[in-house]
Write an enzyme that holds these catalytic residues in place. Structure first.
Site, PDB file in Angstrom:
ATOM      1  N   TYR A  44     -20.904  52.544   9.659  1.00 51.98           N
ATOM      2  CA  TYR A  44     -21.874  52.790  10.358  1.00 51.98           C
ATOM      3  C   TYR A  44     -22.563  51.580  10.760  1.00 51.98           C
ATOM      4  CZ  TYR A  44     -22.644  57.251  13.023  1.00 51.98           C
ATOM      5  OH  TYR A  44     -22.409  58.250  13.967  1.00 51.98           O
ATOM      6  N   ASP A 189     -12.742  44.970  37.525  1.00 50.17           N
ATOM      7  CA  ASP A 189     -11.942  45.624  36.219  1.00 50.17           C
ATOM      8  C   ASP A 189     -10.477  45.117  35.967  1.00 50.17           C
ATOM      9  OD1 ASP A 189     -10.799  47.490  34.803  1.00 50.17           O
ATOM     10  OD2 ASP A 189     -11.691  49.282  35.829  1.00 50.17           O
ATOM     11  N   LYS A 218      -3.730  47.601  27.324  1.00 48.16           N
ATOM     12  CA  LYS A 218      -2.737  47.422  28.115  1.00 48.16           C
ATOM     13  C   LYS A 218      -1.805  46.142  28.059  1.00 48.16           C
ATOM     14  CE  LYS A 218      -4.924  50.456  31.125  1.00 48.16           C
ATOM     15  NZ  LYS A 218      -6.590  50.595  31.057  1.00 48.16           N
TER      16      LYS A 218
HETATM   17  N1  DSN Z   1      -5.320  55.565  32.969  1.00 47.80           N
HETATM   18  C1  DSN Z   1      -5.083  54.102  32.722  1.00 47.80           C
HETATM   19  C2  DSN Z   1      -3.802  53.896  33.516  1.00 47.80           C
HETATM   20  O1  DSN Z   1      -3.002  54.433  33.315  1.00 47.80           O
HETATM   21  O2  DSN Z   1      -3.735  52.952  34.321  1.00 47.80           O
HETATM   22  C3  DSN Z   1      -6.175  53.264  33.220  1.00 47.80           C
HETATM   23  O3  DSN Z   1      -7.241  53.519  32.547  1.00 47.80           O
END
Ligand code: DSN
Length: 402
Positions: A44, A189, A218
């Site tokens: 924590y 973003d 990503k």
């Molecule tokens: N859900 C994501 C996407 O697939 O682009 C974005 O957060």
């Protein structure tokens, strides 16, 4: 426990046997996965390095300081908060920091490629803030003149750019100029393009935006999580208190540590080569589909949109299901001017971040385009298509060895 392990093994097999074209997915490295699965999950650490609400934080403090420093070095930025559990929570904290008493945001609507947190009625965003949206041009590109016109008329507190299903480069400098003319704040973003920005293959929003949010999993290829960046000493204080204690409790220090590993990995020549190859593969696949007669957008990043309704007479949902039967994973997506509902859609969003990590070449990208075209237009049957998927994936790295 065994039931869960069996399901993880099944998921690993699915990932290895399939062609993963969901634009927001990727395969994290062994090091990222090792750190994410470490004993740091036991700790924590509410608060920030040097000012925690728990004892025993000397090592997680050091880890979080490294993560912050690596994020700032990678993105050439002054301040970072590495604690958001997700991109949505990063966006919530960014809105809170920019508009502590509520306010108006000008953004792109979900159906045109924005994100749920960019003002969708089913997300917290439109419940806590007022959202208005700028339209895309008929060709699906941004129209900076129309953004300016709407902004001058509506006087938003924040103009938001950075999208989830937008295949072209974003001119952040132009958006800053509009913000300055209107007298509003700028938020970006960059969740989808963070890897491209890190590799300097997309213009960076950092010199222009007041706050930049991102995810780390990503195109950036790290652990699942969020990130917030700013150059403003005033805003970082507001961001920090918006993340903790306003929206979140204890940070996931195992994920924070894995973010540090990811930032270091993304700061290498091999990552730059990966991004170059990813963008080239995406371009070749979209062009090959168009050359074959399909209606697909061009691309200037890691994804493009395929209009399945006009190309093959089937909805995005039907195309997604049909491709899934042969192990090609995509997601249905609205295309600009879509007449169908978000549950059906007229197309697919296709991205190459994941398959490029596994070793997909430009020749493979062209083969994937032919496979999608021939299968969706019924020129080849399920057995022929499945054997092509097997042929391609068996050449690539196994995901556990990445
Ligand atoms: N859900 C994501 C996407 O697939 O682009 C974005 O957060």
């Amino acid at each position: 426990m065994q039931d869960i392990l069996d399901l993880i093994q099944k998921e690993q097999d699915r990932q290895n046997k399939g062609i993963e074209l969901i634009a927001s997915e990727n395969y994290a490295s062994k090091d990222v996965r090792k750190v994410t699965g470490s004993i740091l999950t036991n700790k924590y650490a509410e608060g920030y390095p040097g000012r925690r609400y728990y004892g025993g934080c000397e090592f997680v403090d050091e880890i979080e300081r490294i993560a912050i420093k690596e994020a700032c070095d990678l993105f050439e930025c002054k301040f970072a908060n590495v604690q958001p559990h997700s991109g949505s929570q990063a966006n919530a904290a960014a809105y809170r920091a920019l508009m502590p008493n509520g306010g108006k945001v000008l953004s792109l609507v979900l159906n045109d490629g924005g994100h749920l947190t960019h003002g969708s009625p089913v997300s917290f965003s439109s419940n806590f803030y007022t959202f208005i949206h700028y339209p895309l041009d008929k060709d699906g590109r941004l129209n900076y003149e129309s953004i300016k016109e709407i902004a001058l008329q509506e006087k938003p507190d924040v103009i938001l750019s950075g999208y989830s299903a937008f295949p072209y480069e974003i001119d952040f400098k132009k958006i800053r100029e509009i913000c300055d003319e209107v007298g509003c704040l700028m938020m970006v973003d960059m969740a989808h393009i963070a890897g491209l920005v890190a590799a300097k293959k997309h213009i960076s929003p950092i010199p222009y935006a007041d706050i930049v949010t991102s995810t780390t999993h990503k195109t950036l290829r790290g652990p699942r999580g969020g990130l917030i960046l700013t150059n403003s000493p005033e805003l970082i204080k507001k961001i920090n208190s918006a993340v903790f204690p306003f929206y979140q409790g204890g940070p996931l220090e195992h994920v924070v540590a894995a973010k540090a590993v990811c930032f270091k990995e993304a700061h290498t020549n091999s990552f730059v080569k990966y991004v170059e190859s990813l963008m080239e593969n995406t371009k070749i696949c979209s062009k090959t589909l168009r050359d074959l007669g399909a209606i697909a957008t061009d691309t200037e990043n890691h994804l493009f949109l395929l209009n399945t309704l006009d190309s093959f007479g089937i909805t995005g949902l039907e195309a997604q299901k049909k491709l899934e039967e042969i192990g090609v994973t995509t997601n249905k997506n609205m295309i600009p001017g879509d007449k169908l509902t978000p549950k059906e859609t007229s197309g697919l969003r296709i991205g190459f971040a994941a398959v490029t990590t596994r070793g997909c070449t430009k020749e493979d990208a062209a083969e994937i385009a032919k496979l999608i075209f021939n299968y969706l237009s019924n020129k080849i049957n399920k057995e022929e298509a499945s054997s092509k998927v097997k042929e391609l994936t068996s050449k690539w790295k196994l995901i556990e060895n990445i």
